[in-house]
Design an enzyme around this catalytic site. Structure first.
Site, PDB file in Angstrom:
ATOM      1  N   TRP A 104       0.770  -1.195   0.044  1.00 21.88           N
ATOM      2  CA  TRP A 104      -0.024  -0.036   0.084  1.00 21.88           C
ATOM      3  C   TRP A 104       0.857   1.207  -0.098  1.00 21.88           C
ATOM      4  O   TRP A 104       0.628   2.282  -0.703  1.00 21.88           O
ATOM      5  CB  TRP A 104      -0.827  -0.008   1.145  1.00 21.88           C
ATOM      6  N   ASP A 174      -1.569   6.706   6.384  1.00 22.96           N
ATOM      7  CA  ASP A 174      -2.504   6.121   5.960  1.00 22.96           C
ATOM      8  C   ASP A 174      -2.762   5.093   7.176  1.00 22.96           C
ATOM      9  O   ASP A 174      -1.881   4.296   7.754  1.00 22.96           O
ATOM     10  CB  ASP A 174      -1.942   5.323   4.829  1.00 22.96           C
ATOM     11  N   LYS A 198     -11.879  -1.712   7.259  1.00 23.79           N
ATOM     12  CA  LYS A 198     -11.189  -2.594   8.009  1.00 23.79           C
ATOM     13  C   LYS A 198     -11.660  -2.478   9.480  1.00 23.79           C
ATOM     14  O   LYS A 198     -12.056  -3.455  10.042  1.00 23.79           O
ATOM     15  CB  LYS A 198      -9.677  -2.273   8.063  1.00 23.79           C
TER      16      LYS A 198
HETATM   17  C1  LIG Z   1      -6.953  -1.740   2.357  1.00 24.40           C
HETATM   18  C2  LIG Z   1      -5.837  -0.520   2.384  1.00 24.40           C
HETATM   19  C3  LIG Z   1      -5.888   0.334   1.447  1.00 24.40           C
HETATM   20  C4  LIG Z   1      -6.863   0.529   0.331  1.00 24.40           C
HETATM   21  O1  LIG Z   1      -8.109   0.797   0.384  1.00 24.40           O
HETATM   22  P1  LIG Z   1      -9.154   0.928  -0.387  1.00 24.40           P
HETATM   23  O2  LIG Z   1     -10.332   1.600   0.295  1.00 24.40           O
HETATM   24  O3  LIG Z   1      -9.708  -0.359  -1.019  1.00 24.40           O
HETATM   25  O4  LIG Z   1      -8.793   1.940  -1.638  1.00 24.40           O
HETATM   26  C5  LIG Z   1      -4.779   1.203   1.655  1.00 24.40           C
HETATM   27  N1  LIG Z   1      -4.136   1.200   2.649  1.00 24.40           N
HETATM   28  C6  LIG Z   1      -4.044   0.306   3.486  1.00 24.40           C
HETATM   29  C7  LIG Z   1      -3.110   0.407   4.710  1.00 24.40           C
HETATM   30  C8  LIG Z   1      -4.934  -0.420   3.673  1.00 24.40           C
HETATM   31  O5  LIG Z   1      -5.093  -1.517   4.507  1.00 24.40           O
END
Ligand SMILES: *Cc1c(COP(=O)(O)O)cnc(C)c1O
Length: 362
Positions: A104, A174, A198
Site C-alpha cells: 500500500w 495512511d 477494516k
Molecule cells: C485496504 C488498504 C488500502 C486500500 O483501501 P481501499 O479502500 O480498498 O482503496 C490502503 N491502505 C491500506 C493500509 C489498506 O489496508
C-alpha cells in the site's frame, strides 16, 4: 441451509461489532421511527444531518481530535487518498518523501510520482517488508512538502513501533488498517486518512482528518471533488455522500465510546494479539516472519513453510467456521486479521484449531 455466523478473519472488508449489526438491522426499514430507511434518506434531511453531525462528534471525542482539524468523509476509499494527498499537499517545492513499508505504501508513492518529485527515503522491500525501517529527522529533505507513512501494513503484518519525527514537515499517515485500534496523538500529523472497511464501516468511504492550515492549496486543475477544501467547507455533503457507510461508522464510534473508548479497545487488541503471537512463537509448526518489535496488532501473518500445508490449513479452517485465513494473494501463507470487531472468542477458537492442526500434521 443457514449457518451460524463465522469468525471472519478477512483483511477487509471485515467484521463489524455484532451489536452494531443488530441495531442497524432493527432500524433498517424504519430508522428510529422516522418512516424511512437510512438507505433511502435524503442527505439533506434533518435525520441524516443529525447522523452525520453525531458521527463526526463521536469520532472527535474518541480520537481526541483537536479543534484545528477538519474531519471529512470522502468516497473512493483509501486508494483515492493516494492521489488526493499529492494533489493537495504538493504546494511549495513539489517534493514529497515516502517511507515504503509494503504494497500500500508503494502504491501511495507511485501515485504521488504522477504529480511531483517523490523520494523513497527508506524501504524494507529488500527483506520482503518484514520490518519497519528506522528513520531520523535528518533523512528527510528539509524542503519536502510532506512525509508519507503507512502506519499499519495490512499485507505484511507490520506496524510502526514509533512515529517518525519530521520536524516542521507535515506528516501524512495512511491508517486504513489500524485506525481506532490504538490511541493516537492526532496533533503529530498533518493529515490522517483511512479507508473505513477494516475497522469502521462497510466499504465505500475514507475518513480524512486534516490540519486546517494545510487545506486550500489544490491547484486550479484539480477536479472539484478531489480538493479537500470542498469537503471541509461543505461538511462532507458537497455532493451526495455514502450515507449508509457514514451511518454505520457513526454507530461503531458510539459502540467504541460505550465500551470505554479507544484505550479499552487497544487493551483488548493487545490481549488478543499477544495470545496469538505467543502461541505461534511457541509452536513447532508455525512461524511469523515479522520482527517482534514491529508486529501488527491487527494483521497476524504466519506460515508453516510448506505451501500445500498452508492451503490445507486455510481450507480446514473454513470448514470449522473460520473464514478468510489465507495470506494476501501476493505473498501466500496465512493471515489472521483480528481487527477491533473480532471477539476474543474468535482468537481463542483459532488458537485451538491451530493446535489441533499442528497435532494432526506433525
Ligand atoms: C485496504 C488498504 C488500502 C486500500 O483501501 P481501499 O479502500 O480498498 O482503496 C490502503 N491502505 C491500506 C493500509 C489498506 O489496508
Amino acid at each position: 441451509m443457514s449457518k451460524e455466523r463465522a469468525y471472519n478473519f478477512s483483511a477487509g472488508p471485515s467484521m463489524l461489532p455484532l451489536s452494531v449489526l443488530e441495531d442497524v438491522a432493527a432500524n433498517l426499514v424504519n430508522y428510529q421511527g422516522c418512516g424511512e430507511s437510512v438507505l433511502e434518506m435524503s442527505h439533506r434531511s434533518a435525520e441524516f444531518k443529525a447522523i452525520l453531525a453525531d458521527a463526526e462528534q463521536n469520532l472527535r471525542d474518541i480520537m481526541n481530535i483537536p479543534d484545528n482539524y477538519k474531519v471529512m468523509f470522502i468516497q473512493g476509499g483509501g486508494t483515492l487518498q493516494f492521489a488526493m494527498v499529492p494533489m493537495n499537499l504538493l504546494r511549495k517545492s513539489g517534493k514529497a518523501d515516502y517511507i515504503v513499508t509494503g504494497t500500500w505504501a508503494k502504491k501511495a508513492a507511485k501515485e504521488a510520482e504522477k504529480y511531483g518529485d517523490v523520494k523513497i527515503v527508506a524501504s524494507s522491500e529488500e527483506s520482503t517488508f518484514t520490518y519497519i525501517p528506522e528513520v531520523k529527522k535528518e533523512d528527510f529533505r528539509p524542503d519536502a512538502d510532506y512525509v508519507h507513512i503507512t502506519l499499519n501494513n495490512t499485507i505484511y503484518g507490520t506496524h510502526y513501533p514509533y512515529i517518525p519525527d519530521t520536524g516542521d514537515i507535515p506528516l501524512v499517515a495512511d491508517m486504513s488498517s489500524c485506525i481506532l485500534s490504538e490511541e493516537i496523538d492526532v496533533s503529530k500529523f498533518g493529515l490522517i486518512y483511512a479507508g473505513v472497511q477494516k475497522n469502521i464501516a462497510p466499504s465505500g468511504i475514507a475518513i480524512a482528518i486534516m490540519r486546517e492550515d494545510l487545506i486550500g492549496f489544490a491547484k486550479e486543475d484539480v477536479p472539484t471533488y478531489l480538493d479537500y477544501k470542498i469537503h471541509a467547507d461543505n461538511g462532507s455533503t458537497y455532493n451526495t455522500p455514502n450515507c449508509f457507510a457514514i451511518y454505520v461508522a457513526g454507530e461503531v464510534f458510539k459502540y467504541i465510546k460505550s465500551i470505554g473508548g479507544v484505550a479499552e479497545m487497544n487493551r483488548r487488541n493487545v490481549e488478543k494479539a499477544n495470545k496469538l503471537y505467543d502461541y505461534i512463537d511457541s509452536s513447532a509448526l508455525y512461524n511469523c516472519p515479522v520482527r517482534k518489535e514491529d508486529r501488527s496488532l491487527m494483521n497476524v501473518v504466519f506460515v508453516t513453510g510448506d505451501a500445500d500445508l498452508d492451503k490445507k490449513f486455510v481450507a480446514e479452517a473454513k470448514q470449522n467456521n473460520m473464514h478468510n485465513l489465507n495470506g494476501h494473494r501476493s505473498i501466500g501463507g496465512m493471515r489472521a486479521s483480528i481487527y477491533n470487531a473480532m471477539p476474543a472468542e474468535g482468537v481463542d477458537a483459532l488458537i485451538e484449531f491451530m493446535k489441533k492442526f499442528e497435532e494432526e500434521n506433525k
